[in-house]
Design a protein around this motif. Structure first.
Motif, PDB file in Angstrom:
ATOM      1  N   ALA A  64       0.810  -1.212   0.000  1.00 21.27           N
ATOM      2  CA  ALA A  64       0.000   0.000   0.000  1.00 21.27           C
ATOM      3  C   ALA A  64       0.849   1.270   0.000  1.00 21.27           C
ATOM      4  CB  ALA A  64      -0.939   0.004   1.205  1.00 21.27           C
ATOM      5  N   TRP A  66       3.297   2.022  -1.930  1.00 21.89           N
ATOM      6  CA  TRP A  66       3.540   2.468  -3.303  1.00 21.89           C
ATOM      7  C   TRP A  66       2.313   3.190  -3.856  1.00 21.89           C
ATOM      8  CZ3 TRP A  66       4.881  -3.249  -3.525  1.00 21.89           C
ATOM      9  CH2 TRP A  66       6.144  -3.454  -2.962  1.00 21.89           C
ATOM     10  N   VAL A  67       1.120   2.728  -3.483  1.00 23.95           N
ATOM     11  CA  VAL A  67      -0.103   3.409  -3.911  1.00 23.95           C
ATOM     12  C   VAL A  67      -0.174   4.798  -3.279  1.00 23.95           C
ATOM     13  CG1 VAL A  67      -2.620   3.291  -3.948  1.00 23.95           C
ATOM     14  CG2 VAL A  67      -1.280   1.191  -4.200  1.00 23.95           C
ATOM     15  N   CYS A  68       0.173   4.897  -2.002  1.00 23.32           N
ATOM     16  CA  CYS A  68       0.143   6.200  -1.317  1.00 23.32           C
ATOM     17  C   CYS A  68       1.174   7.151  -1.907  1.00 23.32           C
ATOM     18  CB  CYS A  68       0.391   6.009   0.173  1.00 23.32           C
ATOM     19  SG  CYS A  68      -0.927   5.108   1.012  1.00 23.32           S
ATOM     20  N   ALA A  70       2.098   7.169  -4.980  1.00 22.61           N
ATOM     21  CA  ALA A  70       1.521   7.611  -6.253  1.00 22.61           C
ATOM     22  C   ALA A  70       0.463   8.694  -6.033  1.00 22.61           C
ATOM     23  CB  ALA A  70       0.917   6.415  -6.988  1.00 22.61           C
ATOM     24  N   VAL A  71      -0.358   8.534  -5.004  1.00 26.90           N
ATOM     25  CA  VAL A  71      -1.390   9.540  -4.704  1.00 26.90           C
ATOM     26  C   VAL A  71      -0.739  10.876  -4.351  1.00 26.90           C
ATOM     27  CG1 VAL A  71      -3.232  10.165  -3.085  1.00 26.90           C
ATOM     28  CG2 VAL A  71      -3.105   7.834  -4.004  1.00 26.90           C
ATOM     29  N   ALA A  83      -2.692   6.487 -14.051  1.00 25.29           N
ATOM     30  CA  ALA A  83      -2.663   5.902 -12.710  1.00 25.29           C
ATOM     31  C   ALA A  83      -1.816   4.630 -12.653  1.00 25.29           C
ATOM     32  CB  ALA A  83      -4.091   5.613 -12.247  1.00 25.29           C
ATOM     33  N   GLY A  84      -2.023   3.722 -13.601  1.00 27.37           N
ATOM     34  CA  GLY A  84      -1.285   2.464 -13.568  1.00 27.37           C
ATOM     35  C   GLY A  84       0.210   2.664 -13.681  1.00 27.37           C
ATOM     36  N   VAL A  87       1.720   4.251 -10.417  1.00 27.01           N
ATOM     37  CA  VAL A  87       1.994   3.293  -9.344  1.00 27.01           C
ATOM     38  C   VAL A  87       3.204   2.431  -9.691  1.00 27.01           C
ATOM     39  CG1 VAL A  87       1.076   1.335  -8.044  1.00 27.01           C
ATOM     40  CG2 VAL A  87      -0.411   3.267  -8.598  1.00 27.01           C
ATOM     41  N   GLN A  90       6.364   4.291  -9.041  1.00 23.10           N
ATOM     42  CA  GLN A  90       6.727   4.348  -7.623  1.00 23.10           C
ATOM     43  C   GLN A  90       7.355   3.029  -7.171  1.00 23.10           C
ATOM     44  OE1 GLN A  90       6.474   7.459  -6.473  1.00 23.10           O
ATOM     45  NE2 GLN A  90       5.608   7.741  -8.508  1.00 23.10           N
ATOM     46  N   GLY A 212      -1.797  11.455   0.991  1.00 29.38           N
ATOM     47  CA  GLY A 212      -0.885  10.409   0.534  1.00 29.38           C
ATOM     48  C   GLY A 212       0.400  10.380   1.335  1.00 29.38           C
TER      49      GLY A 212
END
Length: 313
Positions: A64, A66-68, A70-71, A83-84, A87, A90, A212
């Motif tokens: 998670a 890496w998702v944060c 990216a945000v 988006a893809g 992520v 990151q 994020g």
């Protein structure tokens, strides 16, 4: 005709350069893993006997992060990023960050990604600087908030060292003087403040950037907390979170690849100060490193090569 013939030559050279860089990175990653083989072997037994459910929770928290990241990166720019690929970048940046000192790997990967998305080099660099500054502020605020919420979490020294009382004002004065005397620094600081104001004109961007960044720091601390519980150390969660915040702040000041060595030593020391026995503290740091750095390194480098091959970097 000559210009047309030069294109394949240029493309071929670029491909060879990319392959060479990828090979060097893979060799460096293998060397790092081989150099820490003894440490890996010493902590294997404790981690093998650890609670599997807590380790699974630590893995989910690591993914998670890496998702944060990216945000937070999306919040630092006005343009809509894919988006893809964001992520994936990151994830690749995390791997590259463990090979170059002081976060240079992640900076290079993100800078290349943003410029490929159409941003100028200056705006890309400013967006990365804004994200990094917010990350530093978030860690400081979280540490202060934890101290205020739980005053007994950390034992502060009764007497502040005199050297600290002198060095901090001198360092602040040196930075202010350097900015005041350098026109280039003044322009850079002015552009930075302008970009920060621009970010906060949009509530969605500000929430993405700050939210994020907060989630990124808390999830990294959550990985350490989950590993500590998996090992059955029984440390209070507040002390473990504070240990991570202190260790990550100290590691940011030392130019080692991904904080390797500096973060490990400070985090182990902080966990020991929080009440963990020395060997168990080392095992907890090893578990954190495995989940956030060493295990994702090989797939991260593959993603890095794939993004580069598809001209996303």
């Amino acid at each position: 005709m000559a210009a047309t013939e030069s294109l394949p030559v240029t493309g071929g050279r670029r491909l060879y350069v990319q392959l060479g860089i990828t090979l060097v990175v893979l060799v460096a990653a293998g060397g790092m893993l081989a150099a820490h083989r003894a440490t890996l072997d010493s902590g294997t037994d404790r981690l093998a006997a650890a609670d599997g459910e807590w380790l699974l929770l630590a893995c989910l928290a690591a993914v998670a992060t890496w998702v944060c990241a990216a945000v937070a990166q999306q919040g630092a720019v006005a343009e809509r990023l894919p988006a893809g690929r964001l992520v994936a970048a990151q994830f690749a940046a995390c791997a590259a960050n463990h090979l170059l000192p002081a976060g240079a790997g992640a900076t290079v990967v993100n800078l290349r990604f943003l410029t490929r998305c159409g941003l100028s080099v200056r705006r890309s660099a400013t967006a990365l600087a804004v994200k990094a500054a917010v990350g530093g502020v978030v860690r400081c605020v979280l540490g202060v908030a934890l101290l205020l919420a739980s005053p007994g979490t950390v034992r502060l020294p009764a007497r502040v060292p005199p050297a600290l009382l002198v060095l901090v004002p001198v360092a602040v004065a040196a930075v202010v003087l350097a900015v005041a005397l350098s026109a280039r620094l003044r322009r850079a600081v002015g552009r930075g403040f302008a970009d920060v104001r621009e970010v906060h004109r949009s509530r969605a961007r500000a929430c993405a950037l700050w939210g994020g960044s907060v989630a990124f720091a808390l999830l990294h601390a959550g990985v350490v907390v989950a590993v500590v519980h998996a090992l059955g150390l029984g440390l209070p969660t507040g002390r473990v979170v504070m240990a991570y915040l202190v260790a990550s702040g100290a590691a940011a000041l030392l130019p080692t690849p991904g904080g390797l060595g500096s973060l490990d030593a400070v985090l182990a020391l902080a966990l020991t100060a929080a009440g963990a026995p020395g060997p168990e503290a080392v095992s907890a740091v090893l578990g954190y490193r495995l989940l956030t750095g060493w295990l994702p390194m090989a797939p991260g480098l593959l993603v890095l090569a794939l993004l580069s091959r598809r001209s996303a970097l």
